[in-house]
Design a protein around this motif. Sequence first.
Motif, PDB file in Angstrom:
ATOM      1  N   LYS A 142      59.447  43.982  34.026  1.00 55.89           N
ATOM      2  CA  LYS A 142      60.584  43.854  33.111  1.00 55.89           C
ATOM      3  C   LYS A 142      60.315  44.581  31.807  1.00 55.89           C
ATOM      4  CE  LYS A 142      63.660  40.503  30.906  1.00 55.89           C
ATOM      5  NZ  LYS A 142      64.004  39.068  30.741  1.00 55.89           N
ATOM      6  N   ASP A 143      59.120  44.436  31.262  1.00 57.64           N
ATOM      7  CA  ASP A 143      58.801  45.064  29.975  1.00 57.64           C
ATOM      8  C   ASP A 143      58.288  46.486  30.134  1.00 57.64           C
ATOM      9  OD1 ASP A 143      59.403  42.531  29.159  1.00 57.64           O
ATOM     10  OD2 ASP A 143      57.556  42.197  28.027  1.00 57.64           O
ATOM     11  N   GLN A 144      57.997  46.900  31.356  1.00 55.29           N
ATOM     12  CA  GLN A 144      57.497  48.245  31.682  1.00 55.29           C
ATOM     13  C   GLN A 144      56.185  48.560  30.947  1.00 55.29           C
ATOM     14  OE1 GLN A 144      61.317  50.374  30.776  1.00 55.29           O
ATOM     15  NE2 GLN A 144      61.208  50.925  32.941  1.00 55.29           N
ATOM     16  N   TYR A 150      53.929  56.640  27.877  1.00 55.79           N
ATOM     17  CA  TYR A 150      53.850  57.476  29.076  1.00 55.79           C
ATOM     18  C   TYR A 150      54.718  58.712  28.932  1.00 55.79           C
ATOM     19  CZ  TYR A 150      54.853  59.187  33.750  1.00 55.79           C
ATOM     20  OH  TYR A 150      55.027  59.997  34.845  1.00 55.79           O
ATOM     21  N   ASP A 151      54.222  59.841  29.429  1.00 52.77           N
ATOM     22  CA  ASP A 151      55.079  60.973  29.771  1.00 52.77           C
ATOM     23  C   ASP A 151      54.472  61.673  30.978  1.00 52.77           C
ATOM     24  OD1 ASP A 151      53.651  63.526  29.108  1.00 52.77           O
ATOM     25  OD2 ASP A 151      53.668  62.727  27.080  1.00 52.77           O
ATOM     26  N   LYS A 204      48.725  40.932  18.485  1.00 58.00           N
ATOM     27  CA  LYS A 204      50.059  41.440  18.206  1.00 58.00           C
ATOM     28  C   LYS A 204      50.901  41.416  19.469  1.00 58.00           C
ATOM     29  CE  LYS A 204      48.782  46.335  18.773  1.00 58.00           C
ATOM     30  NZ  LYS A 204      48.753  47.662  18.109  1.00 58.00           N
ATOM     31  N   GLN A 205      52.188  41.242  19.293  1.00 52.73           N
ATOM     32  CA  GLN A 205      53.118  41.234  20.410  1.00 52.73           C
ATOM     33  C   GLN A 205      53.547  42.667  20.667  1.00 52.73           C
ATOM     34  OE1 GLN A 205      56.331  38.458  19.887  1.00 52.73           O
ATOM     35  NE2 GLN A 205      57.157  38.800  21.933  1.00 52.73           N
ATOM     36  N   ILE A 206      53.283  43.170  21.876  1.00 51.63           N
ATOM     37  CA  ILE A 206      53.586  44.576  22.149  1.00 51.63           C
ATOM     38  C   ILE A 206      54.857  44.751  22.972  1.00 51.63           C
ATOM     39  CG2 ILE A 206      51.213  45.364  21.881  1.00 51.63           C
ATOM     40  CD1 ILE A 206      50.895  45.335  24.891  1.00 51.63           C
ATOM     41  N   THR A 217      56.614  52.435  30.453  1.00 58.68           N
ATOM     42  CA  THR A 217      56.950  52.860  29.090  1.00 58.68           C
ATOM     43  C   THR A 217      55.689  53.020  28.260  1.00 58.68           C
ATOM     44  OG1 THR A 217      59.103  51.788  29.157  1.00 58.68           O
ATOM     45  CG2 THR A 217      58.162  52.195  26.978  1.00 58.68           C
ATOM     46  N   LEU A 218      54.715  52.104  28.465  1.00 60.52           N
ATOM     47  CA  LEU A 218      53.510  52.081  27.640  1.00 60.52           C
ATOM     48  C   LEU A 218      52.298  51.806  28.515  1.00 60.52           C
ATOM     49  CD1 LEU A 218      52.845  52.245  24.532  1.00 60.52           C
ATOM     50  CD2 LEU A 218      52.766  49.744  24.569  1.00 60.52           C
ATOM     51  N   ILE A 219      51.205  52.564  28.258  1.00 62.65           N
ATOM     52  CA  ILE A 219      49.924  52.362  28.929  1.00 62.65           C
ATOM     53  C   ILE A 219      48.976  51.712  27.931  1.00 62.65           C
ATOM     54  CG2 ILE A 219      47.976  53.487  30.069  1.00 62.65           C
ATOM     55  CD1 ILE A 219      49.956  55.851  30.618  1.00 62.65           C
ATOM     56  N   CYS A 220      48.438  50.554  28.281  1.00 65.72           N
ATOM     57  CA  CYS A 220      47.536  49.806  27.408  1.00 65.72           C
ATOM     58  C   CYS A 220      46.187  49.683  28.094  1.00 65.72           C
ATOM     59  CB  CYS A 220      48.096  48.418  27.106  1.00 65.72           C
ATOM     60  SG  CYS A 220      49.755  48.435  26.403  1.00 65.72           S
TER      61      CYS A 220
END
Length: 221
Positions: free
Chosen positions: A152-154, A207-208, A4-6, A195-198
């Motif tokens: 760029k995508d964070q 993320y927060d 999937k494209q995340i 923005t996102l941890i994978c």
Amino acid sequence: MNMKQISEHVFQCEFELDVTVDIRIPVHIWLIRNGEDVYIIDTGIECFSDDLIKAVLSIGTPKAILLTHGHNDHIKGAAKLIEKFNIPIYAHQKELIYINGEAPYPKKNDLENTGVANVVEPLKEQTLAHLPIQYYLTPGHSPGHVVYYHEKDQILLSGDLFITSHEDLHPPIRKFSDINENIDSGAIIDKIKPTLICSSHGKNLPYDDRLYKKYVWNYRD
């Protein structure tokens, strides 16, 4: 395999690894598309390779493999991909003695048989200088473990720095890790603020700024 494209440039390939008859764990491999070029983050095990090759070719031209570290579930597919694509493979300098079978990983007795001994090149700043990707050394799970951040995508591709649930950060398997060093390395998320941890073996986690504080509270000795 499920791909999937995340984000705009990052794709996640999810495989399952049979640990026992009753236990399966997800294994994530990431593909970063930069124009027509594709960079492969980790390779999984050899039996994933055919599906991974198809996934890579479906989105572009493979250019390199970038490893988070050299444990078998991250590197054993590399030999087949290199044979197919004739591309370079990189890992942090501190991983190379283990990948090359010169010493066993800390807390392990046996040398690794990675299939790519003396093939992996040391990861350097100039390796990624033309890409919107940074790497950060995050030791603990292995001495040369790194994470990759797509600026760029964070998106933070965290390998085995964490195991992630939908809500929290958890440490990797203790028997193979220096847990306190690993937890200290996890502070990188508050520096980067993705923005996102994978993670390689968990859920994608937004993320927060409370995540790391809670993680330290729960797990640091």
